[in-house]
Design a protein around this motif. Structure first.
Motif, short mmCIF file in Angstrom:
data_model
loop_
_atom_site.label_atom_id
_atom_site.label_comp_id
_atom_site.label_asym_id
_atom_site.label_seq_id
_atom_site.Cartn_x
_atom_site.Cartn_y
_atom_site.Cartn_z
N THR A 200 11.09 10.67 1.28
CA THR A 200 11.01 12.12 1.16
C THR A 200 10.84 12.59 -0.21
O THR A 200 11.92 12.38 -1.01
CB THR A 200 11.97 12.85 2.05
N ASP A 201 10.09 13.11 -0.84
CA ASP A 201 9.87 13.65 -2.10
C ASP A 201 10.21 15.15 -1.83
O ASP A 201 10.80 15.67 -2.84
CB ASP A 201 8.15 13.71 -2.69
N THR A 202 9.83 16.15 -0.87
CA THR A 202 10.06 17.55 -0.82
C THR A 202 10.67 17.73 0.71
O THR A 202 10.24 17.13 1.70
CB THR A 202 8.96 18.22 -0.93
N ALA A 203 11.73 18.58 0.79
CA ALA A 203 12.49 18.82 2.00
C ALA A 203 11.37 18.77 3.09
O ALA A 203 10.47 19.65 2.82
CB ALA A 203 13.37 19.68 2.06
N VAL A 204 11.42 18.42 4.08
CA VAL A 204 10.62 18.34 5.58
C VAL A 204 11.39 19.53 6.51
O VAL A 204 12.55 19.08 6.90
CB VAL A 204 10.51 17.01 5.96
N THR A 205 10.53 20.15 6.82
CA THR A 205 10.89 21.15 7.91
C THR A 205 9.93 21.18 8.99
O THR A 205 8.82 20.59 8.75
CB THR A 205 11.05 22.73 7.40
N SER A 206 10.24 21.82 10.29
CA SER A 206 9.42 21.89 11.59
C SER A 206 9.83 23.10 12.25
O SER A 206 11.05 23.42 12.26
CB SER A 206 9.64 20.60 12.04
N GLY A 207 9.07 23.66 13.14
CA GLY A 207 9.32 25.01 13.80
C GLY A 207 9.80 24.14 14.86
O GLY A 207 10.40 25.22 15.74
N GLY A 208 10.21 23.04 15.29
CA GLY A 208 10.68 22.47 16.48
C GLY A 208 11.44 20.97 15.89
O GLY A 208 11.90 20.76 14.93
N SER A 209 11.22 20.02 16.80
CA SER A 209 11.62 18.56 16.52
C SER A 209 10.59 17.75 16.24
O SER A 209 10.15 16.71 17.10
CB SER A 209 12.36 18.35 17.94
N ALA A 210 9.66 17.88 15.21
CA ALA A 210 8.75 17.12 14.91
C ALA A 210 8.93 15.72 14.72
O ALA A 210 10.06 15.36 14.35
CB ALA A 210 7.93 17.69 13.73
N VAL B 195 0.98 -1.14 -0.09
CA VAL B 195 -0.06 -0.02 -0.17
C VAL B 195 0.88 1.34 -0.06
O VAL B 195 1.85 1.17 0.76
CB VAL B 195 -1.01 0.11 1.23
N GLU B 196 0.68 2.19 -0.96
CA GLU B 196 1.52 3.35 -1.15
C GLU B 196 0.38 4.57 -0.81
O GLU B 196 -0.68 4.49 -1.23
CB GLU B 196 2.16 3.67 -2.46
N VAL B 197 1.10 5.42 -0.12
CA VAL B 197 0.21 6.53 0.57
C VAL B 197 1.22 7.87 0.41
O VAL B 197 2.16 7.69 0.70
CB VAL B 197 -0.44 6.60 1.77
N LYS B 198 0.34 8.73 -0.57
CA LYS B 198 1.34 10.23 -0.65
C LYS B 198 0.71 10.81 0.49
O LYS B 198 -0.36 11.17 0.75
CB LYS B 198 0.96 10.87 -1.92
N ILE B 199 1.69 11.62 1.08
CA ILE B 199 1.41 12.72 1.98
C ILE B 199 2.01 13.95 1.53
O ILE B 199 3.11 14.39 1.55
CB ILE B 199 1.66 12.66 3.55
N PRO B 200 1.22 14.73 0.43
CA PRO B 200 1.87 15.76 -0.45
C PRO B 200 1.93 16.92 0.68
O PRO B 200 2.79 18.02 0.16
CB PRO B 200 0.76 16.04 -1.51
N ALA B 201 1.61 16.93 1.92
CA ALA B 201 1.57 18.27 2.76
C ALA B 201 1.72 17.81 4.06
O ALA B 201 0.57 17.70 4.54
CB ALA B 201 0.77 19.36 2.39
N LEU B 202 2.75 17.60 4.54
CA LEU B 202 2.89 17.26 5.94
C LEU B 202 2.31 18.23 6.93
O LEU B 202 1.72 18.04 7.91
CB LEU B 202 4.42 16.98 6.44
N THR B 203 2.00 19.66 6.37
CA THR B 203 1.57 20.50 7.37
C THR B 203 0.08 20.25 7.41
O THR B 203 -0.62 20.95 8.34
CB THR B 203 1.69 21.88 6.58
N THR C 276 6.45 22.02 9.21
CA THR C 276 6.10 23.58 8.46
C THR C 276 6.30 23.28 6.85
O THR C 276 5.82 24.48 6.17
CB THR C 276 6.92 24.61 9.26
N ALA C 277 6.95 22.29 6.45
CA ALA C 277 6.74 21.95 4.92
C ALA C 277 7.05 20.63 4.78
O ALA C 277 7.76 19.80 5.72
CB ALA C 277 7.93 22.92 4.27
N GLY C 278 6.78 20.21 3.67
CA GLY C 278 7.51 18.72 3.14
C GLY C 278 6.54 17.74 2.72
O GLY C 278 5.16 18.22 2.87
N ALA C 279 6.97 16.91 1.62
CA ALA C 279 5.96 15.77 1.19
C ALA C 279 6.69 14.48 1.36
O ALA C 279 8.04 14.35 0.93
CB ALA C 279 5.79 16.08 -0.19
#
Length: 163
Positions: free
Chosen positions: A71-81, A35-43, A150-153
């Motif tokens: 990881t498709d797009t770099a993932v960021t967070s305002g802390g240590s998500a 099963v493949e699932v895309k999470i295009p916006a971790l936000t 705050t960003a990422g897919a």
């Protein structure tokens, strides 16, 4: 707007009727399925479990082999998500194990585009369902702990087979 009818089927209205599916299932190597699932916006994830796809589930009696995160797009967070991934029964309310596939995977493990993490039974961040056979079909739910993304897919691949 969606609701579950008396037959246990999800009924969608308005824009949800035409929403593109974010997950699907296909054959793996040998007897396995993926099963493949895309999470295009971790936000879009919340601190409480968020349903990832209305119609793609892990079937009952499935033995969970592994979970892979790419990881498709770099993932960021305002802390240590940290990321959690688990299952709820098809009724959408009863938890099977809401961090049973991934438990507290730190952002540093999957923050760069192209990064891949593979989790199997007994490894750090691998949930309790890895290496086990689930007794109820489950829908995929994800959430974060500690801080919001705050960003990422990403794409997540769950490999299983029916013994």
């Amino acid at each position: 707007m969606a609701w579950v009818n008396n037959d246990g089927l999800v009924v969608l209205f308005d824009k949800e009727e035409a929403t593109k599916a974010m997950a699907g299932e296909y054959p793996g190597a040998g007897p396995t399925r993926i099963v493949e699932v895309k999470i295009p916006a971790l936000t879009a994830l919340a601190a409480t479990p968020t349903l990832l796809d209305d119609f793609t589930s892990i079937p009952d009696n499935a033995r969970i082999v592994s979970v892979k995160v790419i990881t498709d797009t770099a993932v960021t967070s305002g802390g240590s998500a940290v990321l959690n991934l688990g299952l709820r029964k098809l009724d959408r309310t009863t938890a099977i194990d809401e961090d049973g596939l991934i438990i507290a995977l730190p952002i540093a493990s999957f923050n760069a585009a192209g990064e891949t993490v593979v989790l199997t039974a007994g490894v750090t961040y691998g949930g309790a369902l890895l290496g086990t056979t689930i007794t109820d079909a489950g829908l995929l739910y994800a959430d974060y702990d500690t801080a919001a993304f705050t960003a990422g897919a990403i794409r997540v691949f769950i490999e299983f087979y029916i013994p």
